[in-house]
Design a protein around this motif. Structure first.
Motif, PDB file in Angstrom:
ATOM      1  N   SER A   1      31.587  39.367  39.747  1.00 54.26           N
ATOM      2  CA  SER A   1      30.193  39.735  40.120  1.00 54.26           C
ATOM      3  C   SER A   1      29.161  38.402  40.124  1.00 54.26           C
ATOM      4  O   SER A   1      27.858  38.764  40.674  1.00 54.26           O
TER       5      SER A   1
ATOM      6  N   ARG B   1      34.992  39.185  44.331  1.00 52.60           N
ATOM      7  CA  ARG B   1      35.519  39.931  43.417  1.00 52.60           C
ATOM      8  C   ARG B   1      35.037  39.638  42.146  1.00 52.60           C
ATOM      9  O   ARG B   1      34.760  40.521  41.265  1.00 52.60           O
TER      10      ARG B   1
ATOM     11  N   GLN C   1      35.413  48.120  37.548  1.00 52.42           N
ATOM     12  CA  GLN C   1      35.235  46.635  37.526  1.00 52.42           C
ATOM     13  C   GLN C   1      35.730  46.538  36.044  1.00 52.42           C
ATOM     14  O   GLN C   1      35.531  47.118  35.241  1.00 52.42           O
TER      15      GLN C   1
ATOM     16  N   THR D   1      36.400  42.533  40.166  1.00 48.98           N
ATOM     17  CA  THR D   1      37.035  43.597  40.702  1.00 48.98           C
ATOM     18  C   THR D   1      38.589  43.058  41.038  1.00 48.98           C
ATOM     19  O   THR D   1      38.884  42.062  41.978  1.00 48.98           O
TER      20      THR D   1
END
Length: 892
Positions: free
Chosen positions: A88, A86, A617, A610
Motif C-alpha cells: 500500500s 502489492r 490485504q 496484497t
C-alpha cells in the motif's frame, strides 16, 4: 374396503367426491385450529422466529455486500483490470502505465493517485483522489466534478478541488475554516479556501464545486492528478492504473501475459477479484449466523411435533371412525401433513415480515455488518428479493412438515379397532413388535437391562454417533469453511436427542419406584411406561439449552482470551495516533526534548500488503522492536527462531499462518518496497485485531531494506507521577494536527465494547432458541396431559384433588426440564469445545483456550428450570380441568 355410495376412497374418486374430500380436509384443519388455538399459535410463532432470524441475517448481509460493492464501484469505476502495487505504500511507475497504454489491446488507462489528508485539523482524514478528468469520464464517471459557475473558483485543471456531498455537509457543520469562522455559522461553499494537511505539510486549495454522483456517506476530495502529484507525490508514479480493454480482448489471456512482464511488486487484478475479496471479508461470519438461525428453526420443529402429536392423540377416535368409513391410511397421513403445512405457511409468512422488520432495526442499531466490523459505518438500504423470500418460506414450511411427519406416521399406523376402544397408542405396532421380539416388557418397572437391550437395537446409537462427531471435528475446512465442524455440531445434537429416551425412562422409572406420594408416583410411572411426550419436551430443551450454553462458553472463552491479549499488546499507559497519515516531524522531535514528560517513546507505522488479489490485504506492522527479544512486545504462541545471517526476520500472526499455510523457519517472499523480499519467519504471534493476517517487521530491518519509516502511531510511557502533565503536554499537539490521544484503559474498554457488540446478534439467537424451547415444554406437557387423560381422570375418581394433580404434573415438568438441561449442558460443553477449537480457527483463524463460566451456565440452567416449572403450570391447569366423568365414560 370397496368404495360404495357415500363412502370415501383415496382412489378413483370423481371430481365431486374429490371436492368433498377437500372440504373434509379443510374442515379438519379449521377444527384443529379452533380447538387448539394456543398451541397452534405458539407453533406458528416458533416457525416465524426461526424464519425471521435467518431471513433478517440474509437481508442484512446481502444489503451490506451490495452497498459495499457499490461504494467500491463509485470510487474505482468499472475498469476491466487494475494495475496496482502489492504494497500500500508503493506505487506504479509512469513508465509502466505508458507501456500498458501503448498495448493495442488497451483502449485507455485511467491513472489515479490516492492519499489521505486532513482538512483544517479535522480529526478524521478524508480521501484525496487525483484523476485525469478526460480518462476518468470513460472509467470512473462517478468521480467527475461539477464546477460551481456562480463562484469565482478555478476549474479542476487550474487547481480547484471538489468535495462529495457528504463531505460538504460535514464541512458546513462544525469544521473551522481557514478564515477562523465556524462552518456551522457561515457554511462552506465554492470559492472558500481549505487547508489540507498531511503530517506537518500544509497546502491551501480552493473549493471549486462538488461531486454530484458520489454516494451518500463517502468523504471524498477530487483534484487534478498533476496538482496532487506536485504536492503529495509520488513524483514519477501513480497509485493505480485502471484499464479499459478493447471489446474483443480476452481478459484472462491479457492478464496472464502482462503479469509475466510486470515487476514483482506490481499486480493486475480484475473487477471480479474485488467482488470476491469483499465477499470473503464476512463470509465465515455470515455462515455462522445462518447456522445459528437454522438451529432456532430446528427448535421450532419440535414444537410443531408436540402440537401435531397432541392433535392426533385428541382426534384419534375421529380418525379411526373415518378410517372405518373408508378414509385410507394414506389419506390419514396426508391429512396430518397438510395440517403441518397449514401451520408452516402462515408462520413462515409472518417470519418473512418479522425478518424484514428485524433487518431494518439491526442495520440501524448494529450496522450492515451486525457488529462484526467488516463494513464499518454502513447502514445499507434493505431491499427484499423474491427468490430468497421464497427460499425461506420453503424452509419454514419444510420445518413444519418435518415436525408433523412422525405424528402423521403414527396416525397412519393406528389400529382402528384399538383407537375406537381405548384411544391413541403412542407406539405403533412396528415398535411394539420390536419390543416383543426383544423379549422385554416396556411396562415392567424393574427390567432395566431388558430396556437397555431394546433401546440398543434402535438405529440411533449415541456412542457411535459421538465417535462420528469426534471424527468430523478432526477434518480440515472445506471451501475455507468449517463445514465438517458444523456437521459435528449437528451430530452432537442428535446424540443428545437419541440419549433422551434412555435417560428419561431410567430417571422416571427409578423415581416411580421410590416412596413418593401416590399421585406423583403413579404419574411418573405412566411417563416411564409411555415416555414419548417427555422425550419430545426434553429434546426441545436439549437443542435450545445446548445452543445457549455453547455460545456462552465460546463467547466467554473468546472474551477472556481477548482480555489477556490486550494486557500484552497494550503495555504503555498512553497512545497517540493519526489515523493513517504520518505524524508531524516537529512533534516527533519535541518528544525527544528534555522537557517532554515521557520516559520512553515507541514509534509505529502501518501499511498493507496484497499477497492474494482475491483475499483481503494483510497488515504490515513496522515496530521499534528488538529483533533479539520480540517476545517483549508480541504474544507468541510457539518457539522463537533466529534468522540466518543477512536475512531479515518477520513474525506473522496466527490468522496469516492459518490462511496461507505458513510456519516458523519458512522463507516468505514478501511483496515489499516494489519487489519480492525473502524474509525469515521467526515465529507466530496471537492477534485478535486483524482477522486476515498481519506481519510484523522491525524498524531497523525495514529501513535496511530501503523503506521510509514514517510513524503513524506512538506508544508513550510517562515519567513517574507525571501522567496529568503528559496529557496536558499532548493536548496542544493533538489540537493542532487533529491527533487522537487515549490511555490504555480507554482502548481496552473500547475494544471489549466492540467485542460485545459483535456478538449482540448471537444473544438474540440464543434468546429466541430458549423461548421456543420453553414454549415447546409447555405445549408438550399439555399434550402429555391429553395423552394420559384416562390415567389422570382415574386418579381424580379415586380421590386425588386438583392440588395433588397439579403438583404431579408440575413435578413431571421439572424433571423433564432437568433431563433436558442435563443433556443440553453436556451437549453444550461439547459444542462449545467444537466452536472454540474447530469452528473459530477454521472460520476466523483465531485460537483460544476453552474456558467454561460455570457460574453463568448454572445460573442460566437454574433460571431455565424455574421458567420450565412456570411453563408446566399451563399443563397443570389442563390436568385439573379434565372432565373426569366424561373421560371415564368414553373409556368404557
Amino acid at each position: 374396503m370397496p368404495a360404495r355410495r357415500g363412502m370415501i376412497s383415496s382412489k378413483g374418486l370423481p371430481a365431486g367426491r374429490m371436492r368433498a374430500l377437500s372440504t373434509l380436509s379443510w374442515w379438519l384443519i379449521c377444527a384443529q385450529f379452533k380447538t387448539r388455538r394456543a398451541a397452534t399459535l405458539l407453533s406458528m410463532l416458533a416457525i416465524a422466529l426461526g424464519v425471521a432470524l435467518g431471513y433478517a441475517i440474509h437481508l442484512i448481509n446481502d444489503a451490506a455486500l451490495s452497498d459495499f460493492s457499490r461504494a467500491m464501484k463509485s470510487v474505482q469505476g468499472d475498469p476491466d483490470a487494475v494495475i496496482a502495487a502489492r504494497d500500500s505504500a508503493g506505487s506504479v511507475p509512469l513508465a509502466t502505465i505508458n507501456a500498458i497504454a501503448r498495448d493495442p489491446a488497451v483502449l485507455l488507462v485511467a491513472a489515479v493517485i490516492e492519499t489521505r489528508v486532513r482538512i483544517d485539523n479535522a480529526p478524521t482524514p478524508v480521501r484525496l483522489i487525483g484523476i485525469d478528468v478526460f480518462s476518468a469520464a470513460a472509467v470512473m464517471p462517478d468521480l467527475l466534478p461539477r464546477q460551481d459557475e456562480q463562484a469565482a473558483a478555478p476549474n479542476i485543471l487550474d487547481g480547484g478541488v471538489y468535495a462529495s456531498p457528504a463531505l460538504l455537509d460535514q464541512l458546513s457543520h462544525g469544521v473551522k475554516g481557514s478564515q477562523g469562522k465556524e462552518g456551522k455559522d457561515s457554511g462552506t461553499r465554492a470559492g472558500d479556501t481549505l487547508k489540507l494537511l498531511r503530517g506537518e505539510q500544509q497546502w491551501l486549495a480552493t473549493l471549486a464545486g462538488d461531486l454530484p454522483a458520489a454516494r451518500p456517506g463517502d468523504l471524498l476530495l477530487v483534484a487534478d492528478i498533476a496538482w496532487v502529484q506536485a504536492r503529495f507525490g509520488p513524483a514519477d508514479a501513480v497509485s493505480e492504473g485502471r484499464v479499459r480493454l478493447a471489446p474483443d480482448t480476452d481478459l484472462a489471456s491479457w492478464r496472464q501475459a502482462w503479469a509475466q512482464r510486470l515487476p514483482a511488486g506490481l499486480l493486475i487484478r480484475a473487477a471480479d477479484d474485488d467482488s470476491a475479496r469483499v465477499s470473503n471479508l464476512s463470509r465465515a461470519y455470515r455462515v455462522n449466523l445462518n447456522v445459528l438461525a437454522l438451529v432456532a428453526l430446528l427448535t421450532g420443529t419440535f414444537l410443531v411435533f408436540a402440537t401435531q402429536l397432541t392433535a392426533v392423540a385428541q382426534r384419534s377416535t375421529q380418525f379411526a371412525l373415518l378410517g372405518v368409513l373408508g378414509l385410507s391410511p394414506r389419506m390419514r397421513l396426508l391429512q396430518v401433513l397438510l395440517e403441518g403445512v397449514a401451520i408452516g405457511v402462515p408462520g413462515a409468512l409472518l417470519g418473512l415480515a418479522l425478518g424484514y422488520t428485524l433487518a431494518v432495526a439491526f442495520t440501524q442499531l448494529l450496522g450492515g455488518d451486525l457488529g462484526g466490523g467488516y463494513f464499518a459505518g454502513s447502514a445499507p438500504l434493505i431491499v427484499p428479493a423474491p427468490a430468497p423470500a421464497l427460499l425461506f418460506l420453503a424452509l419454514g414450511c419444510l420445518a413444519s412438515l418435518a415436525g408433523a411427519s412422525y405424528p402423521a406416521y403414527l396416525n397412519r399406523m393406528q389400529p382402528l379397532a384399538q383407537a375406537l376402544k381405548t384411544g391413541f397408542a403412542q407406539r405403533p405396532p412396528a415398535e411394539a413388535a420390536l419390543a416383543a421380539h426383544s423379549g422385554t416388557s416396556w411396562h415392567s418397572r424393574h427390567s432395566w437391562l431388558a430396556r437397555l437391550r431394546t433401546l440398543s437395537s434402535l438405529p440411533l446409537q449415541p456412542p457411535l454417533l459421538a465417535l462420528a462427531a469426534f471424527a468430523l471435528a478432526q477434518l480440515p475446512p472445506l471451501f475455507e469453511l468449517p463445514l465438517a465442524g458444523y456437521a459435528s455440531i449437528a451430530l452432537v445434537l442428535v446424540v443428545g436427542i437419541a440419549s433422551a429416551p434412555l435417560l428419561t425412562q431410567l430417571l422416571f422409572g427409578w423415581l416411580s419406584a421410590q416412596p413418593l406420594p401416590a399421585p406423583q408416583r403413579i404419574a411418573l410411572q405412566n411417563v416411564a411406561q409411555a415416555p414419548l411426550m417427555a422425550q419430545v419436551a426434553a429434546s426441545g430443551l436439549i437443542v435450545s439449552f445446548a445452543l445457549t450454553a455453547s455460545m456462552v462458553i465460546m463467547v466467554s472463552s473468546f472474551r477472556i482470551a481477548v482480555d489477556e491479549w490486550l494486557d500484552h499488546v497494550l503495555p504503555a499507559p498512553l497512545y497517540l495516533r493519526s489515523k493513517a497519515t504520518p505524524l508531524p516531524q516537529d512533534l516527533l522531535g519535541a518528544l525527544t526534548q528534555p522537557d517532554a514528560p515521557f520516559a520512553k517513546v515507541e514509534r509505529m507505522a502501518n501499511a498493507a500488503l496484497t499477497i492474494d488479489p482475491q483475499r483481503p490485504q494483510v497488515a504490515l506492522l513496522i515496530r521499534e522492536i528488538e529483533p533479539r527479544d520480540p517476545a517483549a512486545r508480541l504474544p507468541f504462541t510457539g518457539p522463537l527462531l533466529a534468522p540466518p545471517a543477512a536475512m531479515p526476520a518477520v513474525w506473522i500472526s496466527e490468522p496469516m499462518a492459518e490462511i496461507y499455510r505458513l510456519a516458523p523457519a519458512q522463507t516468505l517472499q514478501l511483496p515489499l518496497l516494489g519487489r519480492q523480499v525473502p524474509v525469515f519467519i521467526g515465529g507466530v504471534w496471537r492477534d485478535y485485531g486483524r482477522q486476515f493476517g498481519a506481519v510484523v517487521i522491525s524498524r531497523e530491518d525495514y529501513q535496511q531494506l530501503g523503506g521510509d519509516f514514517q510513524p503513524t502511531d506512538l506508544a508513550l510511557w510517562t515519567l513517574p507521577g507525571q501522567e496529568a502533565q503528559a496529557s496536558a503536554w499532548l493536548a496542544p499537539w493533538a489540537e493542532q494536527y487533529g491527533l487522537e490521544v487515549a490511555d490504555s484503559a480507554a482502548i481496552r474498554r473500547l475494544s471489549l465494547s466492540i467485542f460485545d457488540k459483535s456478538f449482540a446478534v448471537t444473544y438474540a439467537l440464543e434468546a429466541a432458541a430458549m423461548l421456543i424451547g420453553l414454549f415447546g415444554l409447555a405445549v408438550t406437557l399439555a399434550a402429555s396431559v391429553w395423552l394420559r387423560a384416562r390415567e389422570l381422570a382415574t386418579l381424580g375418581a379415586l380421590g386425588f384433588d386438583r392440588r395433588m394433580l397439579s403438583h404431579a404434573v408440575m413435578l413431571e415438568g421439572a424433571l423433564i426440564a432437568a433431563v433436558g438441561l442435563l443433556i443440553g449442558l453436556a451437549c453444550g460443553i461439547a459444542i462449545g469445545a467444537i466452536l472454540t477449537h474447530v469452528v473459530n480457527p477454521q472460520a476466523f483463524h483465531w485460537r483460544m483456550t476453552l474456558a467454561i463460566p460455570w457460574a453463568v451456565v448454572f445460573a442460566g440452567a437454574a433460571i431455565t428450570l424455574a421458567a420450565a416449572v412456570l411453563a408446566s403450570r399451563y399443563a397443570a391447569r389442563q390436568a385439573t380441568r379434565l372432565p373426569v366423568a366424561q373421560v371415564l365414560a368414553n373409556a368404557q
